[in-house]
Design a protein around this motif. Structure first.
Motif, PDB file in Angstrom:
ATOM      1  N   ASP A 185     -20.425  -2.296  14.107  1.00 25.47           N
ATOM      2  CA  ASP A 185     -19.520  -3.282  14.713  1.00 25.47           C
ATOM      3  C   ASP A 185     -18.974  -4.294  13.717  1.00 25.47           C
ATOM      4  O   ASP A 185     -18.046  -5.056  14.033  1.00 25.47           O
ATOM      5  CB  ASP A 185     -20.198  -4.002  15.888  1.00 25.47           C
ATOM      6  CG  ASP A 185     -21.230  -5.036  15.447  1.00 25.47           C
ATOM      7  OD1 ASP A 185     -21.605  -5.061  14.250  1.00 25.47           O
ATOM      8  OD2 ASP A 185     -21.679  -5.816  16.310  1.00 25.47           O
ATOM      9  N   GLY A 186     -19.510  -4.339  12.484  1.00 32.97           N
ATOM     10  CA  GLY A 186     -18.903  -5.127  11.412  1.00 32.97           C
ATOM     11  C   GLY A 186     -19.289  -6.590  11.344  1.00 32.97           C
ATOM     12  O   GLY A 186     -18.664  -7.352  10.597  1.00 32.97           O
ATOM     13  N   GLU A 187     -20.330  -7.012  12.050  1.00 26.85           N
ATOM     14  CA  GLU A 187     -20.700  -8.425  12.054  1.00 26.85           C
ATOM     15  C   GLU A 187     -21.002  -8.942  10.643  1.00 26.85           C
ATOM     16  O   GLU A 187     -20.556 -10.035  10.264  1.00 26.85           O
ATOM     17  CB  GLU A 187     -21.910  -8.646  12.962  1.00 26.85           C
ATOM     18  CG  GLU A 187     -22.460 -10.071  12.957  1.00 26.85           C
ATOM     19  CD  GLU A 187     -21.458 -11.106  13.428  1.00 26.85           C
ATOM     20  OE1 GLU A 187     -21.576 -12.275  13.023  1.00 26.85           O
ATOM     21  OE2 GLU A 187     -20.541 -10.744  14.202  1.00 26.85           O
ATOM     22  N   ALA A 188     -21.731  -8.177   9.846  1.00 27.96           N
ATOM     23  CA  ALA A 188     -22.055  -8.625   8.484  1.00 27.96           C
ATOM     24  C   ALA A 188     -20.801  -8.758   7.633  1.00 27.96           C
ATOM     25  O   ALA A 188     -20.675  -9.692   6.829  1.00 27.96           O
ATOM     26  CB  ALA A 188     -23.039  -7.649   7.830  1.00 27.96           C
ATOM     27  N   PHE A 189     -19.862  -7.851   7.801  1.00 25.46           N
ATOM     28  CA  PHE A 189     -18.618  -7.918   7.020  1.00 25.46           C
ATOM     29  C   PHE A 189     -17.763  -9.116   7.424  1.00 25.46           C
ATOM     30  O   PHE A 189     -17.073  -9.712   6.585  1.00 25.46           O
ATOM     31  CB  PHE A 189     -17.832  -6.623   7.180  1.00 25.46           C
ATOM     32  CG  PHE A 189     -18.466  -5.436   6.520  1.00 25.46           C
ATOM     33  CD1 PHE A 189     -18.768  -5.454   5.169  1.00 25.46           C
ATOM     34  CD2 PHE A 189     -18.773  -4.299   7.249  1.00 25.46           C
ATOM     35  CE1 PHE A 189     -19.360  -4.365   4.549  1.00 25.46           C
ATOM     36  CE2 PHE A 189     -19.357  -3.201   6.645  1.00 25.46           C
ATOM     37  CZ  PHE A 189     -19.657  -3.237   5.292  1.00 25.46           C
ATOM     38  N   ARG A 190     -17.794  -9.477   8.695  1.00 28.33           N
ATOM     39  CA  ARG A 190     -17.063 -10.673   9.122  1.00 28.33           C
ATOM     40  C   ARG A 190     -17.647 -11.917   8.465  1.00 28.33           C
ATOM     41  O   ARG A 190     -16.918 -12.857   8.122  1.00 28.33           O
ATOM     42  CB  ARG A 190     -17.100 -10.805  10.648  1.00 28.33           C
ATOM     43  CG  ARG A 190     -16.273  -9.736  11.371  1.00 28.33           C
ATOM     44  CD  ARG A 190     -16.242  -9.993  12.880  1.00 28.33           C
ATOM     45  NE  ARG A 190     -15.424  -9.001  13.557  1.00 28.33           N
ATOM     46  CZ  ARG A 190     -15.853  -7.830  13.989  1.00 28.33           C
ATOM     47  NH1 ARG A 190     -17.140  -7.505  13.802  1.00 28.33           N
ATOM     48  NH2 ARG A 190     -15.048  -6.987  14.584  1.00 28.33           N
ATOM     49  N   ARG A 191     -18.960 -11.918   8.303  1.00 33.32           N
ATOM     50  CA  ARG A 191     -19.591 -13.045   7.606  1.00 33.32           C
ATOM     51  C   ARG A 191     -19.169 -13.088   6.141  1.00 33.32           C
ATOM     52  O   ARG A 191     -18.978 -14.167   5.571  1.00 33.32           O
ATOM     53  CB  ARG A 191     -21.116 -12.933   7.720  1.00 33.32           C
ATOM     54  CG  ARG A 191     -21.649 -13.192   9.126  1.00 33.32           C
ATOM     55  CD  ARG A 191     -23.158 -13.046   9.184  1.00 33.32           C
ATOM     56  NE  ARG A 191     -23.672 -13.302  10.505  1.00 33.32           N
ATOM     57  CZ  ARG A 191     -24.052 -14.500  10.955  1.00 33.32           C
ATOM     58  NH1 ARG A 191     -23.971 -15.550  10.146  1.00 33.32           N
ATOM     59  NH2 ARG A 191     -24.513 -14.650  12.178  1.00 33.32           N
TER      60      ARG A 191
END
Length: 488
Positions: A185-191
């Motif tokens: 879902d990309g949560e780490a990349f959004r951070r």
């Protein structure tokens, strides 16, 4: 290893399982009953030590038991253990098959490290491992789709996904082309994008967050348009001037893909010709320019496949970037509004107006009127029509003994996935025309230049290169040759 229970209890340690299918047993013996099967990345609370076993508690399964000390690694969850965990993470982030273990170490690091020491590196690594795990799951299904499934590998990957989910890593799944597509879902990349990250870290994050295959095929058009606008904004925020050529190429390919989709969406929503000529053309030009700026000498084997995919997507919407060319033929295309969302195409000439056309067909596809090309004797005309952002057909209006008829040439004889077909020239004094096709069929990219019989719509001859086909090479249209992306 620790010699007394008091030493273990006083330390902030957890045991991380490093081997798949490790047994949690009822007592510290090989012959003891197996409680559960543990997988790499599972974390255990240490409660004691007996012989060469650790007495542990598995909070995920709510089970206690014993595990061999050689099957785990002890990790400190205090600040002084953060540096050691990060060293392991740096090794595991690029080690295929160890994603669950790396995610477990990442969770231990985030628990141990002081807040002021946590930077973009840990989230870049965490996101990279989560994305690779999702890709492994999807690729395994693709590889075993037509063969006997590898049950052992399927079981391992499913277990690794459960381990990752336990640490809060979320995945989304949906059906695409007959199989399940799994995406992080990309949560780490959004951070990463929100932090003071390096250009390379931001580039990797942007690429991960803007993957076309991770957009649900069931997404509604307006939602898809908003997603693509967001994708374009994310990519434009990446500073590419100092990136390595390979990473820079990947950003440009992704931009070309996104802007070709935006061009199609703008054309579908355009309510007048001024919007069609301005906003649509701007998006189409971005797609073509990004494709043209790719350094083909720095493409890896994997990137060459992505480049072909990008070229087809940009080629599908390339008419968005083209200006209208003066049509000297008496045959002309005029469009009018039909039912809500529908466009009606009228073929007219000097003796037949909009109310009494030579031929008419209505469609919910995007019609590119300025793509119309008529032959010298005004007995045939082609028109580019795009039903989907990744699929463009060719309408053939031609005169027969029974009057004018409209035939449709698809890019390939498969379900609409990815491809386009375009007019490339007329063969004088014959019933033949030239077309170029590019498509992805069963995962394989195909490009053909063909001589088509207009009566039967069958290819009488074809080749992978125009120069290999004498008729095509001799009669190819000069305007087509200067505009097409099939010769890239």
């Amino acid at each position: 290893m620790f010699s007394t229970l008091s030493t273990i209890a006083a330390s902030s340690l957890i045991a991380i399982v490093t081997q798949d299918q490790a047994a949690l047993r009822a007592s510290p013996r090989e012959s003891a009953q197996q409680q559960v099967v543990l997988w790499q990345g599972d974390s255990l609370e240490i409660r004691g030590e007996r012989m060469d076993y650790l007495q542990v508690y598995d909070h995920r399964r709510e089970r206690a038991g014993f595990i061999k000390a050689s099957q785990v690694r002890l990790v400190r969850t205090e600040a002084d253990g953060a540096a050691e965990s990060m060293s392991v993470i740096r090794f595991l982030r690029d080690t295929p098959g160890s994603e669950a273990l790396g995610i477990s170490y990442s969770a231990a690091y985030l628990k141990a490290a002081p807040a002021n020491q946590i930077n973009a590196e840990i989230f870049d690594a965490l996101g990279s491992m989560a994305e690779r795990l999702a890709r492994r799951s999807t690729n395994l299904q693709a590889q075993t789709g037509s063969t006997k499934p590898n049950k052992q590998m399927e079981t391992a990957i499913a277990a690794h996904l459960e381990v990752a989910t336990y640490y809060g890593v979320q995945f989304k799944s949906f059906e695409r082309e007959g199989r399940i597509q799994l995406c992080y879902d990309g949560e780490a990349f959004r951070r990463v994008l929100a932090m003071n990250a390096s250009d390379e870290q931001k580039a990797r994050a942007a690429l991960a967050l803007t993957r076309s295959e991770c957009i649900d095929p069931a997404t509604r058009p307006l939602e898809k348009s908003a997603i693509d606008t967001w994708r374009a904004d994310v990519l434009d925020r990446v500073e590419t001037s100092k990136l390595p050529e390979q990473l820079k190429n990947r950003i440009k390919m992704r931009k070309a893909t996104v802007w070709s989709a935006i061009a199609f969406q703008r054309a579908r929503k355009a309510e007048n010709k001024d919007e069609m000529n301005k906003d649509v053309q701007a998006a189409g030009n971005r797609a073509v320019l990004e494709l043209a700026s790719i350094n083909k000498e720095e493409l890896s084997d994997e990137d060459k496949l992505s480049y072909t995919d990008t070229g087809i997507r940009a080629g599908t919407s390339r008419w968005a970037a083209e200006l209208a060319i003066q049509n000297k033929s008496t045959l002309k295309i005029v469009t009018s509004a039909g039912e809500p969302g529908e466009t009606c195409v009228h073929l007219i000439d000097a003796k037949h107006d909009l109310k009494n056309p030579l031929a008419k067909r209505c469609t919910y596809s995007v019609v590119w009127p300025h793509s119309a090309r008529a032959n010298t004797h005004s007995t045939a005309l082609t028109l580019a029509v795009q039903p989907m952002e990744s699929w463009r057909e060719l309408w053939l209006f031609h005169q027969t003994s029974n009057g004018w008829i409209i035939d449709v040439l698809p890019p390939a004889n498969t379900d609409p996935q990815l491809g386009y077909v375009e007019f490339a020239g007329w063969v004088p004094a014959t019933n033949k025309m030239l077309v170029a096709r590019e498509a992805k069929v069963d995962g394989v990219f195909k490009r053909r230049f063909e001589v088509i019989n207009m009566d039967t719509l069958q290819a009488e001859n074809g080749a992978d290169n125009p120069s290999s086909l004498s008729t095509f090479y001799k009669w190819q249209d000069a305007i087509w040759k200067s505009q097409t992306l099939s010769l890239r």
